[in-house]
Design a protein around this motif. Structure first.
Motif, short mmCIF file in Angstrom:
data_model
loop_
_atom_site.label_atom_id
_atom_site.label_comp_id
_atom_site.label_asym_id
_atom_site.label_seq_id
_atom_site.Cartn_x
_atom_site.Cartn_y
_atom_site.Cartn_z
N CYS A 40 -11.62 -4.90 1.64
CA CYS A 40 -11.28 -3.84 0.68
C CYS A 40 -11.52 -2.47 1.31
CB CYS A 40 -12.12 -3.98 -0.59
SG CYS A 40 -13.88 -3.70 -0.32
N SER A 41 -11.03 -1.44 0.62
CA SER A 41 -11.28 -0.07 1.07
C SER A 41 -12.67 0.37 0.57
CB SER A 41 -10.20 0.87 0.53
OG SER A 41 -10.29 0.92 -0.89
N LYS A 42 -13.12 1.49 1.09
CA LYS A 42 -14.48 1.96 0.78
C LYS A 42 -14.68 2.27 -0.71
CE LYS A 42 -17.87 5.34 2.40
NZ LYS A 42 -18.15 6.04 1.15
N ILE A 96 -3.55 0.31 -0.86
CA ILE A 96 -4.47 1.14 -0.04
C ILE A 96 -3.63 2.28 0.54
CG2 ILE A 96 -6.07 1.18 1.92
CD1 ILE A 96 -6.46 -1.82 1.60
N SER A 97 -4.13 3.52 0.44
CA SER A 97 -3.31 4.67 0.84
C SER A 97 -3.14 4.78 2.35
CB SER A 97 -3.92 5.96 0.29
OG SER A 97 -5.26 6.08 0.73
N GLY A 98 -4.20 4.34 3.11
CA GLY A 98 -4.11 4.44 4.58
C GLY A 98 -4.73 5.71 5.11
N ILE A 158 1.67 -2.90 1.29
CA ILE A 158 2.34 -2.96 -0.02
C ILE A 158 1.81 -1.78 -0.83
CG2 ILE A 158 2.68 -4.34 -2.12
CD1 ILE A 158 1.92 -6.83 -0.33
N ASN A 159 2.69 -0.85 -1.15
CA ASN A 159 2.25 0.36 -1.85
C ASN A 159 3.41 0.91 -2.67
OD1 ASN A 159 1.38 3.17 -2.39
ND2 ASN A 159 -0.28 2.66 -0.97
N LYS A 160 3.12 1.40 -3.86
CA LYS A 160 4.24 1.87 -4.70
C LYS A 160 4.70 3.27 -4.31
CE LYS A 160 1.71 3.80 -8.61
NZ LYS A 160 1.39 3.73 -10.00
P1 FAD Z 1 -6.57 5.67 -2.87
O1 FAD Z 1 -6.60 6.74 -1.86
O2 FAD Z 1 -6.81 6.04 -4.28
O3 FAD Z 1 -5.17 4.96 -2.71
C1 FAD Z 1 -4.68 4.01 -3.62
C2 FAD Z 1 -3.27 3.65 -3.17
O4 FAD Z 1 -2.77 2.65 -4.04
C3 FAD Z 1 -2.29 4.81 -3.24
O5 FAD Z 1 -1.64 4.96 -1.98
C4 FAD Z 1 -1.31 4.42 -4.34
O6 FAD Z 1 0.02 4.84 -4.06
C5 FAD Z 1 -1.42 2.91 -4.28
N1 FAD Z 1 -1.10 2.27 -5.57
C6 FAD Z 1 -1.48 2.65 -6.82
N2 FAD Z 1 -1.03 1.77 -7.73
C7 FAD Z 1 -0.33 0.84 -7.05
C8 FAD Z 1 0.38 -0.33 -7.44
N3 FAD Z 1 0.46 -0.70 -8.73
N4 FAD Z 1 0.99 -1.04 -6.49
C9 FAD Z 1 0.93 -0.69 -5.17
N5 FAD Z 1 0.27 0.39 -4.75
C10 FAD Z 1 -0.37 1.15 -5.69
N6 FAD Z 1 -12.31 4.55 3.40
C11 FAD Z 1 -12.22 3.27 3.80
O7 FAD Z 1 -11.40 2.49 3.29
N7 FAD Z 1 -13.06 2.81 4.79
C12 FAD Z 1 -13.99 3.60 5.40
O8 FAD Z 1 -14.73 3.11 6.26
C13 FAD Z 1 -14.10 4.96 4.97
N8 FAD Z 1 -15.01 5.78 5.56
C14 FAD Z 1 -15.02 7.10 5.16
C15 FAD Z 1 -15.90 7.98 5.83
C16 FAD Z 1 -15.91 9.30 5.47
C17 FAD Z 1 -16.86 10.22 6.20
C18 FAD Z 1 -15.05 9.78 4.47
C19 FAD Z 1 -15.03 11.24 4.10
C20 FAD Z 1 -14.20 8.93 3.81
C21 FAD Z 1 -14.17 7.58 4.14
N9 FAD Z 1 -13.31 6.68 3.51
C22 FAD Z 1 -13.24 5.40 3.94
C23 FAD Z 1 -12.51 7.08 2.32
C24 FAD Z 1 -11.07 7.41 2.68
O9 FAD Z 1 -10.97 8.77 3.07
C25 FAD Z 1 -10.16 7.18 1.45
O10 FAD Z 1 -10.63 7.97 0.39
C26 FAD Z 1 -10.10 5.73 1.02
O11 FAD Z 1 -9.79 4.89 2.10
C27 FAD Z 1 -9.04 5.57 -0.07
O12 FAD Z 1 -9.12 4.27 -0.59
P2 FAD Z 1 -7.84 3.61 -1.28
O13 FAD Z 1 -6.71 3.69 -0.35
O14 FAD Z 1 -8.26 2.28 -1.79
O15 FAD Z 1 -7.64 4.52 -2.56
#
Ligand code: FAD
Length: 323
Positions: free
Chosen positions: A237-239, A270-272, A289-291
């Motif tokens: 999973c993401s963080k 996951i946004s990437g 897979i992302n919307k």
């Molecule tokens: P979001 O950014 O909220 O993205 C969610 C995604 O889901 C979006 O792209 C959206 O379009 C998509 N989505 C929404 N609904 C749907 C749907 N129904 N179907 C398909 N897609 C959908 N993050 C990590 O993961 N690992 C790390 O080790 C890490 N270390 C960090 C260290 C530091 C110092 C900092 C500042 C940040 C760190 N982060 C880390 C956080 C990172 O910057 C992001 O905030 C985080 O990865 C975002 O997680 P996410 O993609 O799950 O969430």
């Protein structure tokens, strides 16, 4: 003079990352006109060690001291340092695992060696010069680094080197560094190996299915788990997902979490962000897979599906079941 490779075991087998390190070591040895020896510790079977001959290793030194079944950095350093001296090794190769990175750094200090971690390609060796390429800035760039000490220590980034095959069988010799109880003064009481679906360990998994905040909540994680089960994959999973306690912390991948290098990484919702990519960008194939078609993860993806995960993932699970 020889090239020495440190080999890690898991459940009696040699880890894939160590097969990569052995393949790297043997190719370096070939360039230097010398042989490759491996040093192995702890939980690995003799038959698995003998098979390292396939990767060009001619001899394996094995320290079966059961106190070494758990990772204790100072004790490992003593064993490997003795092997370096006995074999008169000029190149010492690790996998860039937690163990490799920790022990490599300590050995560089102890043996006055030059250390390069995160190495991604075979070195350029020309006369006395030994230049390696290593990933920097979370894999966004590469740096060529000359290792100038007598002993060159390299830690190989997972999935960077192809595993070679075709050699014979390696001889396995017992080896001991005569460790004293004092060498185990600081030792873990117990090591718990966290596993996920069906016993697939995340750092070693060939396939990883990973979910992000786009999955809305822990009640939807059956999508990740069911797909992982069908594919024999580990879940990740993401963080933010682990920060919100939707998933346990040991599943969090990225810069501040675990680094994975599977053959296939499937990212759902996951946004990437760059911090996430830092932990997954050495995966062989990335499926996103992302919307949101503008999600940054698509730039790193080999295959992308733009759409709602709640519609797409059940269809993939059904298709996987039908295979
Ligand atoms: P979001 O950014 O909220 O993205 C969610 C995604 O889901 C979006 O792209 C959206 O379009 C998509 N989505 C929404 N609904 C749907 C749907 N129904 N179907 C398909 N897609 C959908 N993050 C990590 O993961 N690992 C790390 O080790 C890490 N270390 C960090 C260290 C530091 C110092 C900092 C500042 C940040 C760190 N982060 C880390 C956080 C990172 O910057 C992001 O905030 C985080 O990865 C975002 O997680 P996410 O993609 O799950 O969430």
């Amino acid at each position: 003079m020889s090239v020495l490779v440190f080999v890690e075991g898991l459940n009696g087998e040699v880890k894939k990352s160590s097969l990569e390190a052995a393949s790297y070591g043997s190719q370096v040895a070939q360039q230097l006109g010398t042989t490759t020896t491996a040093i192995a510790i702890g939980d690995v079977q003799e038959a698995a060690l003998a098979k390292l001959g396939e990767q060009g290793v001619s001899k394996v030194l094995y320290d079966g001291d059961s106190r070494l079944n758990q990772f204790i950095a100072d004790a490992y350093v003593k064993v490997i340092a003795k092997a370096v001296q006995q074999e008169n090794a000029k190149v010492l190769v690790f996998s860039n695992s937690n163990i490799g990175a920790a022990v490599g750094a300590k050995l560089a200090v102890r043996l006055n060696g030059s250390l390069a971690t995160n190495v991604t390609a075979l070195p350029t060796i020309d006369g006395g010069s030994f230049v390696v390429t290593r990933g920097v800035f979370s894999g966004k760039a590469f740096a060529d680094v000359a290792l100038t000490s007598d002993l060159k220590i390299v830690a190989i980034k997972k999935n960077s080197i192809d595993i070679t095959s075709g050699g014979g069988s390696a001889t396995v010799e017992n080896f001991s560094a005569d460790l004293a109880d004092a060498d185990f003064a600081v030792s873990p009481k117990e090591t718990v190996m966290q596993d996920t679906n069906g016993g697939v360990l995340l750092p070693e998994a060939a396939i990883v299915v990973s979910g992000g905040r786009g999955l809305k909540g822990p009640e939807n994680w059956h999508l990740v788990e069911d797909l992982a089960k069908e594919l024999g994959a580990a879940t990740a999973c993401s963080k933010p997902v682990s920060d919100m306690d939707w998933r346990p912390h040991h599943e969090h991948v990225g810069q501040t979490g675990i680094t994975v290098s599977p053959n296939l990484y499937i990212a759902i919702g996951i946004s990437g962000a760059i911090q996430h990519l830092a932990g997954v960008n050495s995966s062989k194939v990335i499926v996103v897979i992302n919307k949101d078609p503008e999600a940054p993860f698509f730039k790193a993806a080999d295959y992308g599906i733009v759409g709602d995960a709640f519609e797409i993932v059940p269809k993939i699970i059904e298709a996987a079941k039908a295979l």
